[in-house]
Structure formats: C-alpha cells, structure tokens
Write a protein that holds these residues in place. Structure first.
Motif, short mmCIF file in Angstrom:
data_model
loop_
_atom_site.label_atom_id
_atom_site.label_comp_id
_atom_site.label_asym_id
_atom_site.label_seq_id
_atom_site.Cartn_x
_atom_site.Cartn_y
_atom_site.Cartn_z
N VAL A 12 1.05 -1.16 -0.01
CA VAL A 12 -0.07 -0.28 0.14
C VAL A 12 0.82 1.19 0.14
CG1 VAL A 12 -0.04 0.13 2.30
CG2 VAL A 12 -2.00 1.11 1.06
N GLN A 13 0.20 2.36 -0.51
CA GLN A 13 1.11 3.45 -0.57
C GLN A 13 0.85 4.22 0.75
OE1 GLN A 13 -0.27 5.85 -3.93
NE2 GLN A 13 1.20 4.98 -5.27
N ALA A 14 1.96 5.17 1.07
CA ALA A 14 1.87 5.85 2.51
C ALA A 14 0.68 6.63 2.34
CB ALA A 14 3.36 6.78 2.68
N GLY A 15 -0.04 6.51 3.64
CA GLY A 15 -1.17 7.11 3.82
C GLY A 15 -2.38 6.37 3.64
N SER A 62 4.04 4.21 18.69
CA SER A 62 4.45 4.42 17.23
C SER A 62 3.07 4.15 16.44
CB SER A 62 5.42 3.47 16.78
OG SER A 62 5.36 2.00 16.91
N VAL A 63 2.10 3.63 16.91
CA VAL A 63 0.93 3.33 16.37
C VAL A 63 -0.34 3.88 16.90
CG1 VAL A 63 1.86 1.35 15.19
CG2 VAL A 63 0.29 0.96 17.18
N LYS A 64 -0.35 4.35 17.99
CA LYS A 64 -1.35 5.05 18.60
C LYS A 64 -2.15 5.96 17.58
CE LYS A 64 -0.24 4.48 23.61
NZ LYS A 64 0.35 5.09 24.76
N LEU A 85 -0.90 4.81 7.31
CA LEU A 85 0.13 4.19 7.11
C LEU A 85 1.58 4.51 6.74
CD1 LEU A 85 -1.21 0.38 6.11
CD2 LEU A 85 0.26 1.02 7.86
N LYS A 86 2.62 4.33 7.38
CA LYS A 86 3.96 5.12 7.18
C LYS A 86 4.95 4.06 6.53
CE LYS A 86 3.04 8.09 11.02
NZ LYS A 86 3.65 8.56 12.24
N THR A 87 5.82 4.43 5.69
CA THR A 87 6.88 3.50 5.25
C THR A 87 7.45 2.61 6.57
OG1 THR A 87 8.72 5.33 5.47
CG2 THR A 87 7.40 4.86 3.36
#
Length: 119
Positions: A12-15, A62-64, A85-87
């Motif tokens: 998936v692409q970032a975001g 990091s995921v909150k 989502l981030k790289t």
C-alpha cells in the motif's frame, strides 16, 4: 493444538490503509488475550498492540491513533485496522496468543506472519 492464521497483508502507498485478520482454531487466551507483533528487516520483533478477552487494548506509541485492534469472539478472530500507514510500518506482522508467564503475559502461540509493505 492452537493454530493462528493471518491474512490481509499486502502493499500500500503511504497514507493508505490495510486490515489484518487472524483466525484462531480455538480460543484459550482468557487470561492474557491476544496481540499483534511485527518484525522489520534487520530489527527485533516488537509488540504493536494487545487486546484482552474483555476487550481492553494497548498500543505501541508508534501506532497510537492510527491502528485499531479488535476481536470477534464468536468467530475467534483478531483484527488490526491500520490507517495512515507510514513507510516505517513495513514489516512482517504476526498475531499471537498470549498466556501467563512467571509474572507477566507472554506470546506463546504464533501465526505464520503476513507481509505489510508501505511505499
């Protein structure tokens, strides 16, 4: 023997967003619940999120605010909704069944893992 089977990974692409699922052959984790872990290349496996049988959740800093863990008790299925989502979220994601160790909950049963790649 407990079997955990993950699904839902991909690229998936970032975001973007992905939703992971983990089907358990049986649910024996009433004391400690289940969790999602991840392992990026060259890094140690890290805890992402946990949920107890009663639905209490925890998240890594990091995921909150981006990831949401949930479960369907009737289906013995664990989920992880991943948004924004981030790289750096790129990793193999594992679900785990947690049991009581000497003094704390530990992951004892593992799924095979599902790859999440964010570009």
């Amino acid at each position: 023997q407990v079997q955990l089977v993950e699904s839902g990974g991909g690229s998936v692409q970032a975001g973007g967003s992905l939703k992971l699922s983990c089907a358990a052959s049986t649910y024996i984790f009433r004391d400690c619940g289940m969790g999602w872990y991840r392992q990026a290349p060259g890094k140690e496996r890290e805890l992402v999120s946990t949920i107890t049988s009663a639905g209490t959740t925890t998240y890594a800093d990091s995921v909150k605010g981006r990831f949401t863990i949930s479960q369907d008790n009737a289906k013995n299925t664990l989920y992880l909704q991943m948004n924004s989502l981030k790289t750096e979220d790129t990793a193999v994601y594992y679900c785990a069944g947690r049991v009581m160790g000497w003094s704390t909950c530990v992951a004892r049963y593992w799924g095979q893992g599902t790859q999440v790649t964010v570009s």
